[in-house]
Design a protein around this motif. Structure first.
Motif, short mmCIF file in Angstrom:
data_model
loop_
_atom_site.label_atom_id
_atom_site.label_comp_id
_atom_site.label_asym_id
_atom_site.label_seq_id
_atom_site.Cartn_x
_atom_site.Cartn_y
_atom_site.Cartn_z
N THR A 83 0.84 -1.19 0.00
CA THR A 83 0.00 0.00 0.00
C THR A 83 0.88 1.24 0.00
O THR A 83 1.79 1.36 0.83
N ALA A 84 0.60 2.18 -0.90
CA ALA A 84 1.33 3.44 -0.95
C ALA A 84 0.97 4.26 0.29
O ALA A 84 -0.20 4.30 0.71
N VAL A 85 1.98 4.85 0.90
CA VAL A 85 1.76 5.69 2.08
C VAL A 85 2.55 6.98 1.94
O VAL A 85 3.50 7.07 1.16
N SER A 86 2.17 7.97 2.73
CA SER A 86 2.89 9.25 2.73
C SER A 86 4.18 9.09 3.54
O SER A 86 4.38 8.10 4.25
N ARG A 87 5.02 10.09 3.45
CA ARG A 87 6.27 10.08 4.22
C ARG A 87 5.95 10.00 5.71
O ARG A 87 6.58 9.25 6.43
N GLU A 88 4.96 10.77 6.14
CA GLU A 88 4.59 10.80 7.54
C GLU A 88 4.09 9.42 8.02
O GLU A 88 4.42 8.98 9.12
N GLN A 89 3.30 8.75 7.19
CA GLN A 89 2.81 7.42 7.55
C GLN A 89 3.95 6.41 7.62
O GLN A 89 3.96 5.55 8.50
N ALA A 90 4.91 6.53 6.73
CA ALA A 90 6.06 5.63 6.75
C ALA A 90 6.89 5.85 8.01
O ALA A 90 7.30 4.89 8.67
N VAL A 91 7.13 7.11 8.36
CA VAL A 91 7.88 7.42 9.57
C VAL A 91 7.13 6.91 10.80
O VAL A 91 7.72 6.31 11.71
N ALA A 92 5.81 7.11 10.83
CA ALA A 92 5.01 6.66 11.97
C ALA A 92 5.05 5.14 12.09
O ALA A 92 5.16 4.60 13.20
N ALA A 93 4.98 4.43 10.97
CA ALA A 93 5.03 2.96 11.01
C ALA A 93 6.37 2.49 11.56
O ALA A 93 6.42 1.57 12.38
N LEU A 94 7.45 3.12 11.12
CA LEU A 94 8.77 2.75 11.64
C LEU A 94 8.86 3.03 13.14
O LEU A 94 9.40 2.23 13.90
N ALA A 95 8.30 4.17 13.58
CA ALA A 95 8.32 4.53 14.99
C ALA A 95 7.49 3.54 15.82
O ALA A 95 7.80 3.30 16.99
N GLU A 96 6.46 2.95 15.22
CA GLU A 96 5.60 1.98 15.92
C GLU A 96 6.20 0.57 15.91
O GLU A 96 5.59 -0.35 16.42
N GLY A 97 7.36 0.42 15.29
CA GLY A 97 8.03 -0.87 15.33
C GLY A 97 7.89 -1.73 14.08
O GLY A 97 8.35 -2.87 14.07
N VAL A 98 7.27 -1.19 13.04
CA VAL A 98 7.21 -1.95 11.78
C VAL A 98 8.62 -1.99 11.22
O VAL A 98 9.33 -0.98 11.20
N GLU A 99 9.04 -3.16 10.79
CA GLU A 99 10.41 -3.35 10.31
C GLU A 99 10.68 -2.55 9.04
O GLU A 99 9.83 -2.43 8.17
N ALA A 100 11.90 -2.05 8.92
CA ALA A 100 12.37 -1.42 7.69
C ALA A 100 12.98 -2.51 6.82
O ALA A 100 13.67 -3.40 7.32
N CYS A 101 12.74 -2.44 5.54
CA CYS A 101 13.30 -3.43 4.61
C CYS A 101 14.83 -3.37 4.66
O CYS A 101 15.43 -2.29 4.59
N ASP A 102 15.46 -4.53 4.78
CA ASP A 102 16.93 -4.59 4.82
C ASP A 102 17.54 -4.36 3.44
O ASP A 102 18.73 -4.09 3.33
N PHE A 103 16.71 -4.46 2.42
CA PHE A 103 17.21 -4.32 1.05
C PHE A 103 17.21 -2.86 0.60
O PHE A 103 18.22 -2.35 0.13
N CYS A 104 16.07 -2.16 0.76
CA CYS A 104 15.97 -0.79 0.24
C CYS A 104 16.23 0.28 1.30
O CYS A 104 16.38 1.45 0.96
N ARG A 105 16.27 -0.11 2.57
CA ARG A 105 16.60 0.77 3.70
C ARG A 105 15.80 2.08 3.72
O ARG A 105 16.35 3.17 3.64
N PRO A 106 14.47 2.00 3.87
CA PRO A 106 13.67 3.23 3.93
C PRO A 106 13.99 4.07 5.17
O PRO A 106 13.85 5.29 5.14
N ASP A 107 14.44 3.42 6.24
CA ASP A 107 14.78 4.18 7.45
C ASP A 107 15.94 5.14 7.18
O ASP A 107 15.94 6.27 7.67
#
Length: 114
Positions: A83-107
């Motif tokens: 699902t496409a998400v905004s930058r803010e949603q991606a940051v919030a998901a990472l802050a909530e503990g959703v894993e960052a992909c080890d391949f593309c490194r969104p974090d």
């Protein structure tokens, strides 16, 4: 045999032949239009991928999906249909503990390193 056919039946049989021919012509037109539309769609460039996506794990009918990971848009390691998400949603998901992909490194791309 044509002597056994009433004028009304002959007219109806003629009408049937005309309609069968019309249907065949209409189906040819539909086929050509579908071909034209497919060729036009093939010439159009694909839209750019979203900047950020969240991939989800399927758990079965009636159960909520669980976020699998945050990915940079277009990451080939994102499973299923992310699902496409905004930058803010991606940051919030990472802050909530959703894993960052080890391949593309969104974090790293988002500047949210732990």
């Amino acid at each position: 045999m044509s002597g056994d056919v009433s004028p009304r039946l002959a007219a109806l049989l003629f009408l049937e032949r005309v309609q069968v021919d019309d249907l065949a012509r209409t189906r040819r037109w539909i086929g050509r239009e579908r071909q034209r539309a497919a060729e036009e769609a093939a010439r159009r460039p694909l839209p750019p991928p979203p900047d950020w996506v969240i991939a989800y794990v399927r758990r079965g009918a009636g159960k909520a999906r669980l976020p699998e990971g945050v990915h940079v848009g277009g990451c080939s390691m994102a499973p299923g249909q992310p699902t496409a998400v905004s930058r803010e949603q991606a940051v919030a998901a990472l802050a909530e503990g959703v894993e960052a992909c080890d391949f593309c490194r969104p974090d790293t791309a988002l500047g949210v390193l732990e």
